[in-house]
Design a protein around this motif. Structure first.
Motif, PDB file in Angstrom:
ATOM      1  N   SER A 235      -3.775  -8.466  -0.319  1.00  0.00           N
ATOM      2  CA  SER A 235      -5.011  -9.262  -0.361  1.00  0.00           C
ATOM      3  C   SER A 235      -5.382  -9.643  -1.790  1.00  0.00           C
ATOM      4  O   SER A 235      -6.182 -10.549  -2.010  1.00  0.00           O
ATOM      5  N   LYS A 236      -4.809  -8.945  -2.771  1.00  0.00           N
ATOM      6  CA  LYS A 236      -5.068  -9.250  -4.169  1.00  0.00           C
ATOM      7  C   LYS A 236      -4.028 -10.196  -4.753  1.00  0.00           C
ATOM      8  O   LYS A 236      -3.984 -10.424  -5.958  1.00  0.00           O
ATOM      9  N   GLY A 237      -3.174 -10.715  -3.867  1.00  0.00           N
ATOM     10  CA  GLY A 237      -2.201 -11.709  -4.306  1.00  0.00           C
ATOM     11  C   GLY A 237      -0.844 -11.159  -4.666  1.00  0.00           C
ATOM     12  O   GLY A 237       0.009 -11.885  -5.189  1.00  0.00           O
ATOM     13  N   ILE A 238      -0.607  -9.882  -4.403  1.00  0.00           N
ATOM     14  CA  ILE A 238       0.697  -9.270  -4.702  1.00  0.00           C
ATOM     15  C   ILE A 238       1.663  -9.546  -3.548  1.00  0.00           C
ATOM     16  O   ILE A 238       1.286  -9.456  -2.375  1.00  0.00           O
ATOM     17  N   GLU A 239       2.893  -9.875  -3.893  1.00  0.00           N
ATOM     18  CA  GLU A 239       3.895 -10.163  -2.871  1.00  0.00           C
ATOM     19  C   GLU A 239       4.087  -8.962  -1.947  1.00  0.00           C
ATOM     20  O   GLU A 239       3.950  -7.806  -2.362  1.00  0.00           O
ATOM     21  N   LYS A 240       4.449  -9.248  -0.675  1.00  0.00           N
ATOM     22  CA  LYS A 240       4.547  -8.205   0.342  1.00  0.00           C
ATOM     23  C   LYS A 240       5.502  -7.077  -0.058  1.00  0.00           C
ATOM     24  O   LYS A 240       5.154  -5.894   0.045  1.00  0.00           O
ATOM     25  N   ASP A 241       6.687  -7.435  -0.513  1.00  0.00           N
ATOM     26  CA  ASP A 241       7.676  -6.416  -0.875  1.00  0.00           C
ATOM     27  C   ASP A 241       7.163  -5.524  -2.003  1.00  0.00           C
ATOM     28  O   ASP A 241       7.302  -4.295  -1.963  1.00  0.00           O
ATOM     29  N   GLN A 242       6.571  -6.165  -3.018  1.00  0.00           N
ATOM     30  CA  GLN A 242       6.039  -5.411  -4.148  1.00  0.00           C
ATOM     31  C   GLN A 242       4.870  -4.545  -3.709  1.00  0.00           C
ATOM     32  O   GLN A 242       4.720  -3.394  -4.142  1.00  0.00           O
ATOM     33  N   ALA A 243       4.030  -5.100  -2.821  1.00  0.00           N
ATOM     34  CA  ALA A 243       2.878  -4.349  -2.323  1.00  0.00           C
ATOM     35  C   ALA A 243       3.320  -3.110  -1.563  1.00  0.00           C
ATOM     36  O   ALA A 243       2.725  -2.032  -1.694  1.00  0.00           O
ATOM     37  N   GLU A 244       4.357  -3.245  -0.771  1.00  0.00           N
ATOM     38  CA  GLU A 244       4.859  -2.101  -0.007  1.00  0.00           C
ATOM     39  C   GLU A 244       5.436  -1.027  -0.929  1.00  0.00           C
ATOM     40  O   GLU A 244       5.265   0.172  -0.692  1.00  0.00           O
ATOM     41  N   LYS A 245       6.101  -1.456  -1.993  1.00  0.00           N
ATOM     42  CA  LYS A 245       6.645  -0.500  -2.959  1.00  0.00           C
ATOM     43  C   LYS A 245       5.507   0.246  -3.674  1.00  0.00           C
ATOM     44  O   LYS A 245       5.575   1.463  -3.882  1.00  0.00           O
ATOM     45  N   MET A 246       4.477  -0.494  -4.044  1.00  0.00           N
ATOM     46  CA  MET A 246       3.340   0.121  -4.727  1.00  0.00           C
ATOM     47  C   MET A 246       2.620   1.104  -3.814  1.00  0.00           C
ATOM     48  O   MET A 246       2.195   2.183  -4.244  1.00  0.00           O
ATOM     49  N   ALA A 247       2.495   0.720  -2.535  1.00  0.00           N
ATOM     50  CA  ALA A 247       1.837   1.602  -1.570  1.00  0.00           C
ATOM     51  C   ALA A 247       2.642   2.883  -1.379  1.00  0.00           C
ATOM     52  O   ALA A 247       2.085   3.988  -1.333  1.00  0.00           O
ATOM     53  N   ALA A 248       3.959   2.737  -1.281  1.00  0.00           N
ATOM     54  CA  ALA A 248       4.827   3.905  -1.104  1.00  0.00           C
ATOM     55  C   ALA A 248       4.754   4.819  -2.326  1.00  0.00           C
ATOM     56  O   ALA A 248       4.740   6.054  -2.194  1.00  0.00           O
ATOM     57  N   GLU A 249       4.673   4.227  -3.509  1.00  0.00           N
ATOM     58  CA  GLU A 249       4.580   5.007  -4.742  1.00  0.00           C
ATOM     59  C   GLU A 249       3.259   5.774  -4.786  1.00  0.00           C
ATOM     60  O   GLU A 249       3.218   6.956  -5.159  1.00  0.00           O
ATOM     61  N   ALA A 250       2.185   5.095  -4.391  1.00  0.00           N
ATOM     62  CA  ALA A 250       0.873   5.739  -4.394  1.00  0.00           C
ATOM     63  C   ALA A 250       0.811   6.893  -3.413  1.00  0.00           C
ATOM     64  O   ALA A 250       0.176   7.921  -3.670  1.00  0.00           O
ATOM     65  N   MET A 251       1.496   6.752  -2.283  1.00  0.00           N
ATOM     66  CA  MET A 251       1.455   7.771  -1.237  1.00  0.00           C
ATOM     67  C   MET A 251       2.186   9.051  -1.633  1.00  0.00           C
ATOM     68  O   MET A 251       2.041  10.076  -0.974  1.00  0.00           O
ATOM     69  N   LYS A 252       2.957   8.996  -2.716  1.00  0.00           N
ATOM     70  CA  LYS A 252       3.644  10.202  -3.171  1.00  0.00           C
ATOM     71  C   LYS A 252       2.654  11.250  -3.672  1.00  0.00           C
ATOM     72  O   LYS A 252       2.944  12.435  -3.704  1.00  0.00           O
ATOM     73  N   ASP A 253       1.489  10.770  -4.099  1.00  0.00           N
ATOM     74  CA  ASP A 253       0.425  11.675  -4.553  1.00  0.00           C
ATOM     75  C   ASP A 253      -0.810  11.378  -3.707  1.00  0.00           C
ATOM     76  O   ASP A 253      -1.438  10.335  -3.859  1.00  0.00           O
ATOM     77  N   THR A 254      -1.131  12.293  -2.809  1.00  0.00           N
ATOM     78  CA  THR A 254      -2.239  12.070  -1.871  1.00  0.00           C
ATOM     79  C   THR A 254      -3.548  11.789  -2.596  1.00  0.00           C
ATOM     80  O   THR A 254      -4.349  10.955  -2.153  1.00  0.00           O
ATOM     81  N   SER A 255      -3.780  12.468  -3.712  1.00  0.00           N
ATOM     82  CA  SER A 255      -5.049  12.275  -4.439  1.00  0.00           C
ATOM     83  C   SER A 255      -5.158  10.859  -4.989  1.00  0.00           C
ATOM     84  O   SER A 255      -6.240  10.258  -4.986  1.00  0.00           O
ATOM     85  N   VAL A 256      -4.026  10.301  -5.459  1.00  0.00           N
ATOM     86  CA  VAL A 256      -4.034   8.929  -5.970  1.00  0.00           C
ATOM     87  C   VAL A 256      -4.283   7.944  -4.829  1.00  0.00           C
ATOM     88  O   VAL A 256      -5.109   7.034  -4.938  1.00  0.00           O
TER      89      VAL A 256
END
Length: 364
Positions: A235-256
Protein backbone atom coordinates in the motif's frame (compact mmCIF):
# COMPACT_ATOMS: atom_id res chain seq x y z
CA UNK A 1 2.82 39.54 -3.21
CA UNK A 2 2.27 40.54 0.42
CA UNK A 3 5.16 41.42 2.74
CA UNK A 4 3.75 38.89 5.22
CA UNK A 5 4.36 36.10 2.68
CA UNK A 6 7.98 37.15 2.33
CA UNK A 7 8.35 37.24 6.11
CA UNK A 8 6.89 33.73 6.36
CA UNK A 9 9.53 32.43 3.92
CA UNK A 10 12.33 34.26 5.73
CA UNK A 11 11.24 32.85 9.09
CA UNK A 12 10.95 29.33 7.68
CA UNK A 13 14.45 29.59 6.19
CA UNK A 14 15.82 30.80 9.53
CA UNK A 15 14.14 28.02 11.53
CA UNK A 16 15.15 25.28 9.10
CA UNK A 17 18.74 26.49 9.40
CA UNK A 18 18.49 26.29 13.21
CA UNK A 19 17.09 22.78 12.92
CA UNK A 20 20.04 21.85 10.68
CA UNK A 21 22.55 23.30 13.14
CA UNK A 22 21.07 21.37 16.04
CA UNK A 23 20.35 18.03 14.31
CA UNK A 24 22.78 15.25 15.26
CA UNK A 25 21.88 13.04 12.28
CA UNK A 26 23.93 14.47 9.42
CA UNK A 27 21.60 13.14 6.72
CA UNK A 28 18.61 14.86 8.30
CA UNK A 29 20.66 17.99 9.00
CA UNK A 30 21.52 18.13 5.30
CA UNK A 31 17.82 17.97 4.39
CA UNK A 32 16.99 20.79 6.80
CA UNK A 33 19.83 22.92 5.40
CA UNK A 34 18.55 22.36 1.87
CA UNK A 35 15.02 23.27 2.96
CA UNK A 36 16.44 26.49 4.40
CA UNK A 37 18.05 27.35 1.07
CA UNK A 38 14.80 26.62 -0.78
CA UNK A 39 12.78 28.87 1.52
CA UNK A 40 15.37 31.62 1.12
CA UNK A 41 15.08 31.21 -2.64
CA UNK A 42 11.31 31.61 -2.39
CA UNK A 43 11.76 34.82 -0.40
CA UNK A 44 14.17 36.23 -3.02
CA UNK A 45 11.74 35.33 -5.81
CA UNK A 46 8.91 37.09 -3.98
CA UNK A 47 11.11 40.16 -3.47
CA UNK A 48 11.72 40.34 -7.22
CA UNK A 49 7.97 40.50 -7.85
CA UNK A 50 8.02 43.72 -5.78
CA UNK A 51 11.07 45.03 -7.70
CA UNK A 52 13.24 44.52 -4.62
CA UNK A 53 16.63 42.83 -4.25
CA UNK A 54 18.08 40.24 -1.87
CA UNK A 55 19.62 43.03 0.22
CA UNK A 56 16.08 44.22 0.97
CA UNK A 57 15.16 40.90 2.60
CA UNK A 58 13.72 41.41 6.10
CA UNK A 59 15.39 39.90 9.15
CA UNK A 60 13.79 36.93 10.93
CA UNK A 61 10.79 38.08 12.95
CA UNK A 62 10.61 38.24 16.72
CA UNK A 63 8.27 35.25 16.60
CA UNK A 64 10.88 33.16 14.78
CA UNK A 65 13.58 34.18 17.25
CA UNK A 66 11.34 33.30 20.21
CA UNK A 67 10.64 29.90 18.67
CA UNK A 68 14.37 29.37 18.27
CA UNK A 69 14.91 30.29 21.92
CA UNK A 70 12.23 27.82 22.95
CA UNK A 71 13.89 25.19 20.80
CA UNK A 72 17.28 25.90 22.32
CA UNK A 73 16.05 25.42 25.88
CA UNK A 74 13.20 22.92 25.50
CA UNK A 75 14.11 21.01 22.35
CA UNK A 76 13.66 21.69 18.65
CA UNK A 77 10.69 19.31 18.46
CA UNK A 78 8.51 22.36 19.09
CA UNK A 79 10.07 24.21 16.17
CA UNK A 80 9.61 21.21 13.89
CA UNK A 81 5.92 21.04 14.85
CA UNK A 82 5.38 24.73 14.09
CA UNK A 83 7.14 24.36 10.73
CA UNK A 84 4.94 21.39 9.87
CA UNK A 85 1.84 23.49 10.64
CA UNK A 86 3.25 26.36 8.57
CA UNK A 87 4.00 24.13 5.58
CA UNK A 88 0.49 22.65 5.75
CA UNK A 89 -1.06 26.14 5.81
CA UNK A 90 1.03 27.30 2.86
CA UNK A 91 0.22 24.14 0.91
CA UNK A 92 -3.52 24.44 1.57
CA UNK A 93 -3.53 28.13 0.67
CA UNK A 94 -1.68 27.42 -2.57
CA UNK A 95 -4.08 24.63 -3.55
CA UNK A 96 -7.13 26.80 -2.80
CA UNK A 97 -5.71 29.71 -4.80
CA UNK A 98 -5.04 27.47 -7.80
CA UNK A 99 -8.53 25.96 -7.67
CA UNK A 100 -10.10 29.40 -7.35
CA UNK A 101 -8.19 30.71 -10.38
CA UNK A 102 -8.57 27.48 -12.38
CA UNK A 103 -4.80 26.93 -12.43
CA UNK A 104 -3.75 23.30 -13.01
CA UNK A 105 -2.50 21.51 -9.89
CA UNK A 106 0.95 20.07 -10.62
CA UNK A 107 1.28 17.81 -7.56
CA UNK A 108 4.29 19.58 -6.09
CA UNK A 109 2.28 21.98 -3.94
CA UNK A 110 2.66 19.76 -0.86
CA UNK A 111 6.27 18.71 -1.40
CA UNK A 112 7.57 20.34 1.77
CA UNK A 113 4.87 18.67 3.90
CA UNK A 114 5.78 15.32 2.32
CA UNK A 115 9.47 15.87 3.00
CA UNK A 116 8.85 16.62 6.69
CA UNK A 117 6.57 13.61 6.99
CA UNK A 118 9.20 11.42 5.36
CA UNK A 119 11.80 12.68 7.82
CA UNK A 120 9.48 11.80 10.68
CA UNK A 121 8.39 8.33 9.63
CA UNK A 122 10.55 6.96 6.80
CA UNK A 123 12.19 4.45 9.14
CA UNK A 124 8.76 3.13 10.12
CA UNK A 125 8.20 2.09 6.52
CA UNK A 126 11.13 -0.29 6.48
CA UNK A 127 10.58 -1.74 9.93
CA UNK A 128 13.81 -0.52 11.46
CA UNK A 129 14.25 -0.77 15.21
CA UNK A 130 15.33 2.88 15.09
CA UNK A 131 11.69 3.74 14.42
CA UNK A 132 11.23 5.55 17.73
CA UNK A 133 13.62 8.38 16.96
CA UNK A 134 11.51 10.24 14.43
CA UNK A 135 8.10 8.72 15.02
CA UNK A 136 8.15 9.53 18.73
CA UNK A 137 9.37 13.00 17.88
CA UNK A 138 6.45 13.46 15.53
CA UNK A 139 3.94 12.31 18.11
CA UNK A 140 5.35 14.49 20.85
CA UNK A 141 5.22 17.47 18.50
CA UNK A 142 1.69 16.57 17.52
CA UNK A 143 0.68 16.66 21.17
CA UNK A 144 2.30 20.09 21.31
CA UNK A 145 2.92 20.54 25.00
CA UNK A 146 3.68 24.21 24.40
CA UNK A 147 0.24 24.79 22.93
CA UNK A 148 -1.34 22.82 25.77
CA UNK A 149 0.48 25.04 28.27
CA UNK A 150 -0.84 28.23 26.67
CA UNK A 151 -4.39 26.94 26.37
CA UNK A 152 -4.35 25.48 29.89
CA UNK A 153 -3.34 28.83 31.33
CA UNK A 154 -5.99 30.54 29.23
CA UNK A 155 -8.72 28.21 30.53
CA UNK A 156 -7.73 28.89 34.11
CA UNK A 157 -7.53 32.66 33.68
CA UNK A 158 -10.75 33.18 31.72
CA UNK A 159 -12.90 30.83 33.82
CA UNK A 160 -11.71 32.07 37.21
CA UNK A 161 -11.68 35.72 36.12
CA UNK A 162 -15.32 35.37 35.11
CA UNK A 163 -16.15 33.63 38.40
CA UNK A 164 -14.36 36.24 40.50
CA UNK A 165 -16.08 39.08 38.66
CA UNK A 166 -19.47 37.41 39.09
CA UNK A 167 -19.03 37.13 42.86
CA UNK A 168 -17.51 40.62 43.02
CA UNK A 169 -20.55 42.00 41.20
CA UNK A 170 -22.88 40.37 43.70
CA UNK A 171 -20.92 41.55 46.74
CA UNK A 172 -19.28 44.78 45.50
CA UNK A 173 -15.96 43.03 46.03
CA UNK A 174 -16.37 43.05 49.79
CA UNK A 175 -16.91 39.51 50.98
CA UNK A 176 -16.48 36.00 49.72
CA UNK A 177 -14.59 36.96 46.55
CA UNK A 178 -11.24 35.61 47.73
CA UNK A 179 -12.82 32.38 48.98
CA UNK A 180 -14.79 31.99 45.74
CA UNK A 181 -11.69 32.66 43.66
CA UNK A 182 -9.59 30.11 45.51
CA UNK A 183 -12.44 27.60 45.41
CA UNK A 184 -12.79 28.17 41.66
CA UNK A 185 -9.05 27.73 41.21
CA UNK A 186 -8.95 24.45 43.11
CA UNK A 187 -12.18 23.09 41.64
CA UNK A 188 -11.16 23.94 38.08
CA UNK A 189 -7.59 22.69 38.45
CA UNK A 190 -8.73 19.44 40.07
CA UNK A 191 -11.36 18.95 37.38
CA UNK A 192 -8.79 19.53 34.63
CA UNK A 193 -6.30 17.21 36.32
CA UNK A 194 -8.86 14.44 36.80
CA UNK A 195 -10.04 14.79 33.22
CA UNK A 196 -6.47 14.58 31.93
CA UNK A 197 -5.72 11.56 34.12
CA UNK A 198 -8.82 9.72 32.91
CA UNK A 199 -8.09 10.61 29.28
CA UNK A 200 -4.47 9.39 29.40
CA UNK A 201 -5.22 6.31 31.47
CA UNK A 202 -8.18 5.17 29.38
CA UNK A 203 -6.22 5.68 26.16
CA UNK A 204 -3.31 3.67 27.52
CA UNK A 205 -5.58 0.83 28.63
CA UNK A 206 -7.34 0.77 25.26
CA UNK A 207 -4.06 0.76 23.33
CA UNK A 208 -2.52 -1.89 25.56
CA UNK A 209 -5.52 -4.14 24.98
CA UNK A 210 -5.31 -3.67 21.20
CA UNK A 211 -1.56 -4.31 21.24
CA UNK A 212 -1.99 -7.50 23.23
CA UNK A 213 -4.65 -8.67 20.75
CA UNK A 214 -2.23 -8.03 17.90
CA UNK A 215 0.45 -10.04 19.67
CA UNK A 216 -2.01 -12.92 20.19
CA UNK A 217 -2.79 -12.88 16.47
CA UNK A 218 0.92 -12.96 15.65
CA UNK A 219 1.42 -16.02 17.82
CA UNK A 220 -1.66 -17.91 16.64
CA UNK A 221 -1.70 -16.94 12.96
CA UNK A 222 1.79 -15.84 11.84
CA UNK A 223 1.11 -16.55 8.16
CA UNK A 224 -1.94 -14.31 8.13
CA UNK A 225 -0.03 -11.53 9.88
CA UNK A 226 2.83 -11.85 7.41
CA UNK A 227 0.33 -11.35 4.59
CA UNK A 228 -0.96 -8.24 6.37
CA UNK A 229 2.59 -6.91 6.62
CA UNK A 230 3.11 -7.52 2.92
CA UNK A 231 -0.10 -5.67 2.07
CA UNK A 232 0.92 -2.76 4.28
CA UNK A 233 4.21 -2.44 2.40
CA UNK A 234 2.42 -2.76 -0.96
CA UNK A 235 0.00 0.00 0.00
CA UNK A 236 3.05 2.26 0.36
CA UNK A 237 4.04 1.63 -3.23
CA UNK A 238 6.53 -1.20 -2.71
CA UNK A 239 6.52 -3.94 -5.33
CA UNK A 240 4.78 -7.18 -4.31
CA UNK A 241 7.88 -9.38 -4.39
CA UNK A 242 9.91 -6.87 -2.39
CA UNK A 243 7.04 -6.38 0.05
CA UNK A 244 6.80 -10.10 0.67
CA UNK A 245 10.55 -10.32 1.30
CA UNK A 246 10.38 -7.42 3.75
CA UNK A 247 7.42 -8.98 5.53
CA UNK A 248 9.23 -12.32 5.82
CA UNK A 249 12.32 -10.56 7.18
CA UNK A 250 10.26 -8.68 9.76
CA UNK A 251 8.55 -11.88 10.89
CA UNK A 252 11.90 -13.35 11.91
CA UNK A 253 11.69 -11.14 15.00
CA UNK A 254 8.21 -11.15 16.53
CA UNK A 255 8.85 -7.91 18.43
CA UNK A 256 9.75 -6.07 15.21
CA UNK A 257 6.72 -7.45 13.36
CA UNK A 258 4.50 -6.54 16.31
CA UNK A 259 5.84 -3.01 16.41
CA UNK A 260 5.23 -2.49 12.70
CA UNK A 261 1.69 -3.90 12.84
CA UNK A 262 0.84 -1.85 15.91
CA UNK A 263 1.98 1.39 14.26
CA UNK A 264 0.87 0.76 10.69
CA UNK A 265 -2.31 -1.27 11.19
CA UNK A 266 -3.59 0.12 14.48
CA UNK A 267 -2.06 3.58 14.23
CA UNK A 268 -0.67 3.33 17.77
CA UNK A 269 2.68 4.75 18.81
CA UNK A 270 4.03 2.63 21.72
CA UNK A 271 6.03 5.64 22.90
CA UNK A 272 2.75 7.33 23.89
CA UNK A 273 2.08 4.56 26.41
CA UNK A 274 5.20 5.48 28.35
CA UNK A 275 3.68 8.76 29.50
CA UNK A 276 2.54 8.96 33.09
CA UNK A 277 -1.16 9.69 33.63
CA UNK A 278 -0.31 11.21 37.01
CA UNK A 279 2.35 13.42 35.46
CA UNK A 280 -0.12 14.62 32.83
CA UNK A 281 -2.68 15.33 35.56
CA UNK A 282 -0.17 17.31 37.62
CA UNK A 283 0.94 19.24 34.54
CA UNK A 284 -2.68 20.14 33.77
CA UNK A 285 -3.33 21.13 37.41
CA UNK A 286 -0.35 23.48 37.50
CA UNK A 287 -1.07 25.13 34.14
CA UNK A 288 -4.70 25.79 35.00
CA UNK A 289 -3.72 27.05 38.46
CA UNK A 290 -1.18 29.53 37.10
CA UNK A 291 -3.83 31.17 34.95
CA UNK A 292 -6.57 30.97 37.59
CA UNK A 293 -4.55 32.64 40.36
CA UNK A 294 -4.01 35.88 38.40
CA UNK A 295 -7.47 37.45 38.97
CA UNK A 296 -7.43 36.40 42.64
CA UNK A 297 -4.12 38.05 43.62
CA UNK A 298 -5.49 41.56 44.40
CA UNK A 299 -8.08 40.17 46.81
CA UNK A 300 -5.27 38.88 49.05
CA UNK A 301 -4.30 42.49 49.79
CA UNK A 302 -7.42 44.62 49.39
CA UNK A 303 -11.12 44.52 48.59
CA UNK A 304 -13.94 46.57 47.13
CA UNK A 305 -13.69 48.54 43.91
CA UNK A 306 -9.89 48.81 44.14
CA UNK A 307 -9.51 45.02 44.19
CA UNK A 308 -11.96 44.63 41.30
CA UNK A 309 -10.04 47.19 39.24
CA UNK A 310 -6.65 45.62 39.98
CA UNK A 311 -8.02 42.16 39.22
CA UNK A 312 -9.32 43.35 35.85
CA UNK A 313 -5.99 45.03 35.05
CA UNK A 314 -3.90 42.00 35.99
CA UNK A 315 -6.23 39.68 34.08
CA UNK A 316 -6.08 41.94 31.01
CA UNK A 317 -2.28 41.79 31.10
CA UNK A 318 -2.42 38.01 31.44
CA UNK A 319 -4.92 37.72 28.60
CA UNK A 320 -2.72 39.86 26.37
CA UNK A 321 0.27 37.67 27.22
CA UNK A 322 -1.67 34.52 26.34
CA UNK A 323 -2.94 36.06 23.10
CA UNK A 324 0.63 37.01 22.23
CA UNK A 325 1.86 33.48 22.96
CA UNK A 326 -0.79 32.05 20.63
CA UNK A 327 0.88 33.92 17.74
CA UNK A 328 3.76 31.44 18.00
CA UNK A 329 1.40 28.95 16.35
CA UNK A 330 -0.73 31.22 14.18
CA UNK A 331 1.83 33.72 12.95
CA UNK A 332 -0.70 36.54 13.34
CA UNK A 333 0.08 40.01 14.68
CA UNK A 334 0.96 40.06 18.39
CA UNK A 335 -1.18 43.16 18.93
CA UNK A 336 -4.15 41.70 17.06
CA UNK A 337 -4.11 38.36 18.89
CA UNK A 338 -3.29 39.92 22.25
CA UNK A 339 -6.02 42.57 22.10
CA UNK A 340 -8.56 40.07 20.76
CA UNK A 341 -7.90 37.86 23.77
CA UNK A 342 -8.26 40.85 26.10
CA UNK A 343 -11.55 41.93 24.54
CA UNK A 344 -13.11 38.47 24.71
CA UNK A 345 -11.88 37.88 28.26
CA UNK A 346 -13.09 41.25 29.54
CA UNK A 347 -16.41 40.77 27.78
CA UNK A 348 -16.96 37.41 29.49
CA UNK A 349 -16.02 38.92 32.85
CA UNK A 350 -18.30 41.93 32.28
CA UNK A 351 -21.25 39.64 31.56
CA UNK A 352 -20.73 37.62 34.74
CA UNK A 353 -20.14 40.83 36.72
CA UNK A 354 -23.44 42.20 35.45
CA UNK A 355 -25.27 38.98 36.29
CA UNK A 356 -23.68 39.01 39.74
CA UNK A 357 -24.77 42.61 40.22
CA UNK A 358 -28.37 41.74 39.33
CA UNK A 359 -28.36 38.74 41.66
CA UNK A 360 -26.79 40.76 44.47
CA UNK A 361 -29.41 43.48 44.21
CA UNK A 362 -32.26 40.97 44.13
CA UNK A 363 -30.97 39.28 47.31
CA UNK A 364 -30.83 42.51 49.32
Amino acid sequence: MRQSSIQTEVDASYLYQKLAENETDQAIASVFAKMSEIEKGHAIAFLKTLNLEAKDMPAPSRRAKILNTIGRYFGYDYVLGVLMDTEKSISNALLLAKKKNNIPIQGNESNHVKILRNILDTEAKVGSKAITKFESRHRSVGGNALRAAVLGGNDGLVSNFSLVMGVAGASDGQSGVLVAGLAGLLAGALSMALGEWISVKSSQELYENQMQLEMDELETNPEGEMQELSLIYQSKGIEKDQAEKMAAEAMKDTSVAHQILVEEELGINPEELKGSAMEAALYSFVLFGIGAVIPVIPFFFTNGFKAILYSAMLSAIGLFGIGSAITLFTGKSVWFSGMRQVVFGLLAAAITFGIGKIIGVSLE
